[in-house]
Design a protein around this motif. Sequence first.
Motif, mmCIF file in Angstrom:
data_model
loop_
_atom_site.group_PDB
_atom_site.id
_atom_site.type_symbol
_atom_site.label_atom_id
_atom_site.label_comp_id
_atom_site.label_asym_id
_atom_site.label_seq_id
_atom_site.Cartn_x
_atom_site.Cartn_y
_atom_site.Cartn_z
ATOM 1 N N ALA A 35 0.849 -1.189 0.000
ATOM 2 C CA ALA A 35 0.000 0.000 0.000
ATOM 3 C C ALA A 35 0.884 1.239 0.000
ATOM 4 O O ALA A 35 1.531 1.527 1.001
ATOM 5 N N GLN A 70 0.975 5.061 0.185
ATOM 6 C CA GLN A 70 0.013 6.060 0.640
ATOM 7 C C GLN A 70 0.696 7.197 1.378
ATOM 8 O O GLN A 70 1.904 7.188 1.552
ATOM 9 N N LEU A 107 -6.236 6.080 6.254
ATOM 10 C CA LEU A 107 -5.736 5.115 5.271
ATOM 11 C C LEU A 107 -5.159 3.875 5.951
ATOM 12 O O LEU A 107 -5.251 2.769 5.425
ATOM 13 N N GLN A 108 -4.561 4.075 7.125
ATOM 14 C CA GLN A 108 -4.048 2.929 7.867
ATOM 15 C C GLN A 108 -5.200 1.999 8.238
ATOM 16 O O GLN A 108 -5.098 0.774 8.120
ATOM 17 N N THR A 139 -6.424 0.173 5.108
ATOM 18 C CA THR A 139 -5.494 -0.898 4.761
ATOM 19 C C THR A 139 -5.640 -2.057 5.733
ATOM 20 O O THR A 139 -5.667 -3.230 5.322
ATOM 21 N N ASP A 140 -5.734 -1.763 7.026
ATOM 22 C CA ASP A 140 -5.928 -2.814 8.025
ATOM 23 C C ASP A 140 -7.198 -3.608 7.746
ATOM 24 O O ASP A 140 -7.213 -4.834 7.883
ATOM 25 N N HIS A 145 -8.752 -4.153 4.867
ATOM 26 C CA HIS A 145 -8.664 -5.002 3.688
ATOM 27 C C HIS A 145 -7.516 -5.999 3.753
ATOM 28 O O HIS A 145 -7.674 -7.153 3.339
ATOM 29 N N ARG A 146 -6.343 -5.555 4.224
ATOM 30 C CA ARG A 146 -5.170 -6.437 4.309
ATOM 31 C C ARG A 146 -4.242 -5.934 5.403
ATOM 32 O O ARG A 146 -3.356 -5.124 5.163
ATOM 33 N N ALA A 191 -0.469 -5.954 4.744
ATOM 34 C CA ALA A 191 0.107 -5.213 3.607
ATOM 35 C C ALA A 191 1.363 -4.464 4.019
ATOM 36 O O ALA A 191 1.429 -3.889 5.108
ATOM 37 N N ARG A 249 3.407 -1.313 3.994
ATOM 38 C CA ARG A 249 3.028 0.088 3.832
ATOM 39 C C ARG A 249 4.253 0.904 3.436
ATOM 40 O O ARG A 249 5.303 0.802 4.065
#
Length: 70
Positions: free
Chosen positions: A14, A16, A22-23, A26-27, A29-30, A33, A35
Amino acid sequence: MHRRGLATADEVCAVQDGAEWLQGLTDYHRFDALRILDFAHAAEYVAEIAELVKGAGVTIAEKVVGETAP
């Protein structure tokens, strides 16, 4: 993201700006990931820190932090 296979990908990255929301996204969805903070935003954060340090009276060489935008 589902069509692109985000849920089944072996690795996810990710890129970003580091915003808190956004964190969380991301958490959601995945959480696993990788970062990566994009360069422009990273440079902006470093420039802000440099200005605070300068404001505290510490001398910083311009070649270290470069010029900041007006």
